[in-house]
Design a protein around this motif. Structure first.
Motif, PDB file in Angstrom:
ATOM      1  N   ALA A 100       0.868  -1.190   0.000  1.00 20.33           N
ATOM      2  CA  ALA A 100       0.000   0.000   0.000  1.00 20.33           C
ATOM      3  C   ALA A 100       0.896   1.229   0.000  1.00 20.33           C
ATOM      4  O   ALA A 100       1.964   1.225   0.621  1.00 20.33           O
ATOM      5  CB  ALA A 100      -0.908   0.008   1.234  1.00 20.33           C
ATOM      6  N   LEU A 101       0.450   2.277  -0.712  1.00 14.93           N
ATOM      7  CA  LEU A 101       1.226   3.514  -0.768  1.00 14.93           C
ATOM      8  C   LEU A 101       0.304   4.687  -1.026  1.00 14.93           C
ATOM      9  O   LEU A 101      -0.562   4.630  -1.900  1.00 14.93           O
ATOM     10  CB  LEU A 101       2.276   3.438  -1.887  1.00 14.93           C
ATOM     11  N   LEU A 102       0.488   5.719  -0.231  1.00 14.51           N
ATOM     12  CA  LEU A 102      -0.226   6.978  -0.412  1.00 14.51           C
ATOM     13  C   LEU A 102       0.796   8.097  -0.234  1.00 14.51           C
ATOM     14  O   LEU A 102       1.589   8.065   0.705  1.00 14.51           O
ATOM     15  CB  LEU A 102      -1.343   7.143   0.623  1.00 14.51           C
ATOM     16  N   GLU A 103       0.772   9.054  -1.164  1.00 18.26           N
ATOM     17  CA  GLU A 103       1.647  10.219  -1.054  1.00 18.26           C
ATOM     18  C   GLU A 103       0.779  11.462  -0.933  1.00 18.26           C
ATOM     19  O   GLU A 103      -0.219  11.591  -1.633  1.00 18.26           O
ATOM     20  CB  GLU A 103       2.558  10.331  -2.274  1.00 18.26           C
ATOM     21  N   GLU A 104       1.179  12.347  -0.029  1.00 22.48           N
ATOM     22  CA  GLU A 104       0.418  13.571   0.205  1.00 22.48           C
ATOM     23  C   GLU A 104       1.358  14.763   0.218  1.00 22.48           C
ATOM     24  O   GLU A 104       2.404  14.726   0.871  1.00 22.48           O
ATOM     25  CB  GLU A 104      -0.308  13.470   1.553  1.00 22.48           C
ATOM     26  N   TRP A 105       0.992  15.796  -0.527  1.00 23.92           N
ATOM     27  CA  TRP A 105       1.734  17.053  -0.592  1.00 23.92           C
ATOM     28  C   TRP A 105       0.876  18.140   0.038  1.00 23.92           C
ATOM     29  O   TRP A 105      -0.196  18.456  -0.475  1.00 23.92           O
ATOM     30  CB  TRP A 105       2.029  17.418  -2.048  1.00 23.92           C
ATOM     31  N   TRP A 106       1.315  18.684   1.172  1.00 24.70           N
ATOM     32  CA  TRP A 106       0.635  19.810   1.830  1.00 24.70           C
ATOM     33  C   TRP A 106       1.367  21.090   1.458  1.00 24.70           C
ATOM     34  O   TRP A 106       2.601  21.150   1.545  1.00 24.70           O
ATOM     35  CB  TRP A 106       0.662  19.676   3.349  1.00 24.70           C
ATOM     36  N   LEU A 107       0.624  22.110   1.098  1.00 22.22           N
ATOM     37  CA  LEU A 107       1.188  23.406   0.734  1.00 22.22           C
ATOM     38  C   LEU A 107       0.674  24.444   1.718  1.00 22.22           C
ATOM     39  O   LEU A 107      -0.534  24.593   1.897  1.00 22.22           O
ATOM     40  CB  LEU A 107       0.762  23.785  -0.687  1.00 22.22           C
ATOM     41  N   THR A 108       1.591  25.159   2.352  1.00 19.86           N
ATOM     42  CA  THR A 108       1.232  26.172   3.330  1.00 19.86           C
ATOM     43  C   THR A 108       1.924  27.476   2.953  1.00 19.86           C
ATOM     44  O   THR A 108       3.140  27.467   2.687  1.00 19.86           O
ATOM     45  CB  THR A 108       1.708  25.746   4.743  1.00 19.86           C
ATOM     46  N   PRO A 109       1.188  28.587   2.931  1.00 23.67           N
ATOM     47  CA  PRO A 109       1.853  29.859   2.638  1.00 23.67           C
ATOM     48  C   PRO A 109       2.992  30.117   3.633  1.00 23.67           C
ATOM     49  O   PRO A 109       2.859  29.853   4.824  1.00 23.67           O
ATOM     50  CB  PRO A 109       0.742  30.901   2.801  1.00 23.67           C
ATOM     51  N   ALA A 110       4.109  30.614   3.103  1.00 26.36           N
ATOM     52  CA  ALA A 110       5.273  30.959   3.919  1.00 26.36           C
ATOM     53  C   ALA A 110       5.797  32.287   3.382  1.00 26.36           C
ATOM     54  O   ALA A 110       6.577  32.303   2.430  1.00 26.36           O
ATOM     55  CB  ALA A 110       6.326  29.867   3.847  1.00 26.36           C
ATOM     56  N   GLY A 111       5.328  33.372   3.956  1.00 24.40           N
ATOM     57  CA  GLY A 111       5.654  34.688   3.402  1.00 24.40           C
ATOM     58  C   GLY A 111       5.037  34.791   2.018  1.00 24.40           C
ATOM     59  O   GLY A 111       3.851  34.540   1.854  1.00 24.40           O
ATOM     60  N   THR A 112       5.851  35.091   1.003  1.00 24.43           N
ATOM     61  CA  THR A 112       5.338  35.125  -0.368  1.00 24.43           C
ATOM     62  C   THR A 112       5.536  33.777  -1.057  1.00 24.43           C
ATOM     63  O   THR A 112       5.164  33.607  -2.217  1.00 24.43           O
ATOM     64  CB  THR A 112       6.045  36.218  -1.195  1.00 24.43           C
ATOM     65  N   GLY A 113       6.119  32.815  -0.355  1.00 22.29           N
ATOM     66  CA  GLY A 113       6.405  31.501  -0.925  1.00 22.29           C
ATOM     67  C   GLY A 113       5.522  30.413  -0.342  1.00 22.29           C
ATOM     68  O   GLY A 113       4.404  30.665   0.110  1.00 22.29           O
ATOM     69  N   ARG A 115       5.590  26.587   1.952  1.00 25.47           N
ATOM     70  CA  ARG A 115       6.206  25.473   2.681  1.00 25.47           C
ATOM     71  C   ARG A 115       5.537  24.214   2.146  1.00 25.47           C
ATOM     72  O   ARG A 115       4.306  24.092   2.170  1.00 25.47           O
ATOM     73  CB  ARG A 115       5.982  25.596   4.180  1.00 25.47           C
ATOM     74  N   VAL A 116       6.336  23.291   1.640  1.00 22.14           N
ATOM     75  CA  VAL A 116       5.848  22.035   1.083  1.00 22.14           C
ATOM     76  C   VAL A 116       6.209  20.913   2.041  1.00 22.14           C
ATOM     77  O   VAL A 116       7.365  20.788   2.447  1.00 22.14           O
ATOM     78  CB  VAL A 116       6.490  21.754  -0.299  1.00 22.14           C
ATOM     79  N   ARG A 117       5.201  20.124   2.423  1.00 23.01           N
ATOM     80  CA  ARG A 117       5.447  18.934   3.248  1.00 23.01           C
ATOM     81  C   ARG A 117       4.956  17.721   2.463  1.00 23.01           C
ATOM     82  O   ARG A 117       3.790  17.658   2.073  1.00 23.01           O
ATOM     83  CB  ARG A 117       4.719  19.015   4.578  1.00 23.01           C
ATOM     84  N   TRP A 118       5.858  16.787   2.225  1.00 27.14           N
ATOM     85  CA  TRP A 118       5.542  15.575   1.461  1.00 27.14           C
ATOM     86  C   TRP A 118       5.577  14.389   2.403  1.00 27.14           C
ATOM     87  O   TRP A 118       6.577  14.148   3.077  1.00 27.14           O
ATOM     88  CB  TRP A 118       6.562  15.405   0.342  1.00 27.14           C
ATOM     89  N   THR A 119       4.478  13.646   2.451  1.00 30.25           N
ATOM     90  CA  THR A 119       4.403  12.429   3.251  1.00 30.25           C
ATOM     91  C   THR A 119       4.311  11.237   2.323  1.00 30.25           C
ATOM     92  O   THR A 119       3.445  11.186   1.440  1.00 30.25           O
ATOM     93  CB  THR A 119       3.186  12.452   4.199  1.00 30.25           C
ATOM     94  N   PHE A 120       5.207  10.306   2.512  1.00 32.96           N
ATOM     95  CA  PHE A 120       5.259   9.053   1.768  1.00 32.96           C
ATOM     96  C   PHE A 120       4.861   7.980   2.761  1.00 32.96           C
ATOM     97  O   PHE A 120       5.644   7.630   3.648  1.00 32.96           O
ATOM     98  CB  PHE A 120       6.700   8.862   1.255  1.00 32.96           C
ATOM     99  N   ALA A 121       3.616   7.515   2.677  1.00 34.83           N
ATOM    100  CA  ALA A 121       3.083   6.549   3.640  1.00 34.83           C
ATOM    101  C   ALA A 121       2.969   5.197   2.948  1.00 34.83           C
ATOM    102  O   ALA A 121       2.318   5.078   1.906  1.00 34.83           O
ATOM    103  CB  ALA A 121       1.713   7.004   4.134  1.00 34.83           C
ATOM    104  N   ALA A 122       3.609   4.174   3.505  1.00 37.64           N
ATOM    105  CA  ALA A 122       3.677   2.885   2.817  1.00 37.64           C
ATOM    106  C   ALA A 122       3.518   1.708   3.764  1.00 37.64           C
ATOM    107  O   ALA A 122       3.749   1.813   4.965  1.00 37.64           O
ATOM    108  CB  ALA A 122       5.012   2.769   2.086  1.00 37.64           C
ATOM    109  N   ASP A 123       3.150   0.595   3.156  1.00 41.20           N
ATOM    110  CA  ASP A 123       3.165  -0.694   3.829  1.00 41.20           C
ATOM    111  C   ASP A 123       3.732  -1.696   2.829  1.00 41.20           C
ATOM    112  O   ASP A 123       3.515  -1.570   1.618  1.00 41.20           O
ATOM    113  CB  ASP A 123       1.761  -1.120   4.255  1.00 41.20           C
ATOM    114  N   GLY A 124       4.471  -2.645   3.345  1.00 43.33           N
ATOM    115  CA  GLY A 124       5.053  -3.647   2.471  1.00 43.33           C
ATOM    116  C   GLY A 124       5.677  -4.765   3.282  1.00 43.33           C
ATOM    117  O   GLY A 124       5.612  -4.775   4.509  1.00 43.33           O
ATOM    118  N   SER A 125       6.291  -5.650   2.570  1.00 44.77           N
ATOM    119  CA  SER A 125       6.963  -6.791   3.210  1.00 44.77           C
ATOM    120  C   SER A 125       8.109  -6.274   4.084  1.00 44.77           C
ATOM    121  O   SER A 125       8.549  -5.127   3.943  1.00 44.77           O
ATOM    122  CB  SER A 125       7.514  -7.722   2.136  1.00 44.77           C
TER     123      SER A 125
END
Length: 159
Positions: A100-113, A115-125
């Motif tokens: 199983a794999l789910l990737e999530e990209w959260w974008l939060t304002p940071a001044g004029t730019g 902040r990107v937070r990437w979560t790589f959530a997985a299950d496997g052997s």
């Protein structure tokens, strides 16, 4: 040969047996970052060097992504909140040991730019989880390089 993976929802980012979370700040505004992630799927290989090809499927409700080394992901978009969040679940893959794999990209304002937070959530052997834990620093470096390249593309003057 592609295998069907377990279907997971957004809560998997909190409950996955293996979670890799990385963050970076970009100069580009959230709207531009979101467009690059969610609307310009075919452009991913220009900034994320691990990706060799990407294309939307299912009239934009899914994606097919090919990685260096031959791994293929067939995905379903599970969240597309403009300038805030983009997430997708892998439904089929040829990656050995992946369940199983789910990737999530959260974008939060940071001044004029952004902040990107990437979560790589997985299950496997067990071997898959061990390999991913050992490769964490490489995955983090790939993320940092990708968002740095993306930021350069999004903030360079037109012309």
């Amino acid at each position: 040969m592609a295998r069907r993976l377990r279907s997971v929802g957004l809560d998997f980012t909190e409950t996955a047996p293996l979670r890799l979370v990385f963050a970076a700040e970009l100069s580009a505004p959230p709207e531009a970052v979101y467009r690059a992630l969610a609307e310009d799927v075919t452009g991913w290989p220009t900034w994320f060097t691990s990706v060799t090809a990407a294309r939307p499927t299912e009239d934009g409700a899914g994606r097919e992504v090919r990685l260096r080394g031959g791994t293929v992901f067939r995905e379903t978009i599970v969240a597309a909140e403009v300038a805030e969040r983009y997430a997708y679940r892998v439904d089929e893959s040829n990656a050995p040991g992946l369940r199983a794999l789910l990737e999530e990209w959260w974008l939060t304002p940071a001044g004029t730019g952004t902040r990107v937070r990437w979560t790589f959530a997985a299950d496997g052997s067990a071997p898959f989880r061990i390999a991913l834990r050992l490769g964490r620093s490489g995955v983090g470096r790939a993320f940092r390089d990708a968002v740095r390249t993306l930021d350069g593309r999004l903030t360079e003057p037109a012309g």
